[in-house]
Write a protein that holds these residues in place. Structure first.
Motif, PDB file in Angstrom:
ATOM      1  N   SER A 104      59.880  65.113   0.878  1.00 19.24           N
ATOM      2  CA  SER A 104      59.393  64.604  -0.402  1.00 19.24           C
ATOM      3  C   SER A 104      57.922  64.924  -0.615  1.00 19.24           C
ATOM      4  CB  SER A 104      59.617  63.085  -0.458  1.00 19.24           C
ATOM      5  OG  SER A 104      59.086  62.546  -1.642  1.00 19.24           O
ATOM      6  N   GLY A 154      57.415  68.527  -1.601  1.00 20.64           N
ATOM      7  CA  GLY A 154      58.112  69.037  -2.786  1.00 20.64           C
ATOM      8  C   GLY A 154      59.393  69.782  -2.492  1.00 20.64           C
ATOM      9  N   ILE A 155      60.043  69.475  -1.380  1.00 21.22           N
ATOM     10  CA  ILE A 155      61.301  70.143  -1.021  1.00 21.22           C
ATOM     11  C   ILE A 155      62.453  69.403  -1.685  1.00 21.22           C
ATOM     12  CG2 ILE A 155      62.854  70.766   0.878  1.00 21.22           C
ATOM     13  CD1 ILE A 155      60.248  70.894   2.632  1.00 21.22           C
ATOM     14  N   ASN A 156      63.203  70.098  -2.535  1.00 22.98           N
ATOM     15  CA  ASN A 156      64.314  69.498  -3.253  1.00 22.98           C
ATOM     16  C   ASN A 156      65.599  69.609  -2.430  1.00 22.98           C
ATOM     17  OD1 ASN A 156      65.580  68.271  -5.537  1.00 22.98           O
ATOM     18  ND2 ASN A 156      66.467  70.269  -6.009  1.00 22.98           N
ATOM     19  N   ILE A 157      66.285  68.499  -2.271  1.00 25.15           N
ATOM     20  CA  ILE A 157      67.552  68.458  -1.531  1.00 25.15           C
ATOM     21  C   ILE A 157      68.698  68.463  -2.535  1.00 25.15           C
ATOM     22  CG2 ILE A 157      68.988  67.111   0.050  1.00 25.15           C
ATOM     23  CD1 ILE A 157      66.292  65.865   1.069  1.00 25.15           C
ATOM     24  N   GLU A 158      69.565  69.475  -2.433  1.00 23.27           N
ATOM     25  CA  GLU A 158      70.733  69.557  -3.310  1.00 23.27           C
ATOM     26  C   GLU A 158      71.852  68.643  -2.823  1.00 23.27           C
ATOM     27  OE1 GLU A 158      71.780  73.669  -3.783  1.00 23.27           O
ATOM     28  OE2 GLU A 158      69.862  74.144  -4.738  1.00 23.27           O
ATOM     29  N   VAL A 178      68.947  72.869   0.666  1.00 23.09           N
ATOM     30  CA  VAL A 178      67.707  72.736  -0.094  1.00 23.09           C
ATOM     31  C   VAL A 178      67.499  73.970  -0.962  1.00 23.09           C
ATOM     32  CG1 VAL A 178      66.607  71.214   1.608  1.00 23.09           C
ATOM     33  CG2 VAL A 178      66.331  73.682   1.819  1.00 23.09           C
ATOM     34  N   THR A 179      66.623  73.849  -1.947  1.00 26.27           N
ATOM     35  CA  THR A 179      66.383  74.975  -2.846  1.00 26.27           C
ATOM     36  C   THR A 179      65.550  76.070  -2.186  1.00 26.27           C
ATOM     37  OG1 THR A 179      64.558  73.711  -3.812  1.00 26.27           O
ATOM     38  CG2 THR A 179      66.643  73.686  -4.992  1.00 26.27           C
ATOM     39  N   ASP A 180      64.727  75.721  -1.200  1.00 26.44           N
ATOM     40  CA  ASP A 180      63.881  76.703  -0.505  1.00 26.44           C
ATOM     41  C   ASP A 180      64.076  76.534   1.000  1.00 26.44           C
ATOM     42  OD1 ASP A 180      61.929  78.400   0.512  1.00 26.44           O
ATOM     43  OD2 ASP A 180      60.238  77.262  -0.303  1.00 26.44           O
TER      44      ASP A 180
END
Length: 141
Positions: A91, A94-98, A118-120
């Motif tokens: 968080s 800025g790591i987005n969890i799908e 994750v997106t990255d």
């Protein structure tokens, strides 16, 4: 480095999941983590296995449709807050969890493994490694 997750598309009818796991059993494949989601007509089994190449080859030869997705697998102490520590780092960076799911080993209950899409992926692995989070590699499976 990330781990390859296999997504297997299954008809939503009795016996399909059993057939898929039977194919893996017969191919000598060990499932390390698994989650299944469904809709009215089909399901998706997302699995982490000990031998991704052998598993995908075996599944395709048996007529199953599958695809590979890079995911990040992390080990955390199996204590209250173990997951929260990983999520806090993600968080704050800025790591987005799908989506995510978890697995524990009966032999090694001091650790839990969390699987993150994750997106990255590369960025997440780099961030987690820098934060001293154990990121599991393919050869550890």
């Amino acid at each position: 480095m990330s781990v390859n997750q296999i997504s297997v598309f299954l008809e939503n009818k009795p016996g399909t999941l059993n057939a898929m796991t039977g194919v893996l059993r017969d191919g000598g494949i060990n499932i390390r983590a698994m989650t299944v989601s469904e809709t009215k007509d089909f399901g998706i089994a997302r699995i982490i296995v000990n031998d991704t190449y052998q598993a995908t080859t075996t599944l395709k030869e048996a007529g199953f449709v599958c695809s590979l997705t890079p995911v990040v697998v992390c080990k955390a102490s199996d204590v209250p807050g173990g997951l929260n520590g990983i999520l806090k780092i993600m968080s704050e960076n800025g790591i987005n969890i799908e989506y995510m799911y978890a697995s524990i080993s009966a032999k090694d209950v001091k650790d839990a493994c969390f699987v993150f899409r994750v997106t990255d992926t590369k960025g997440a692995v780099s961030t987690l490694n820098a934060s001293k989070i154990h990121v599991v590699m393919e050869d550890e499976l």
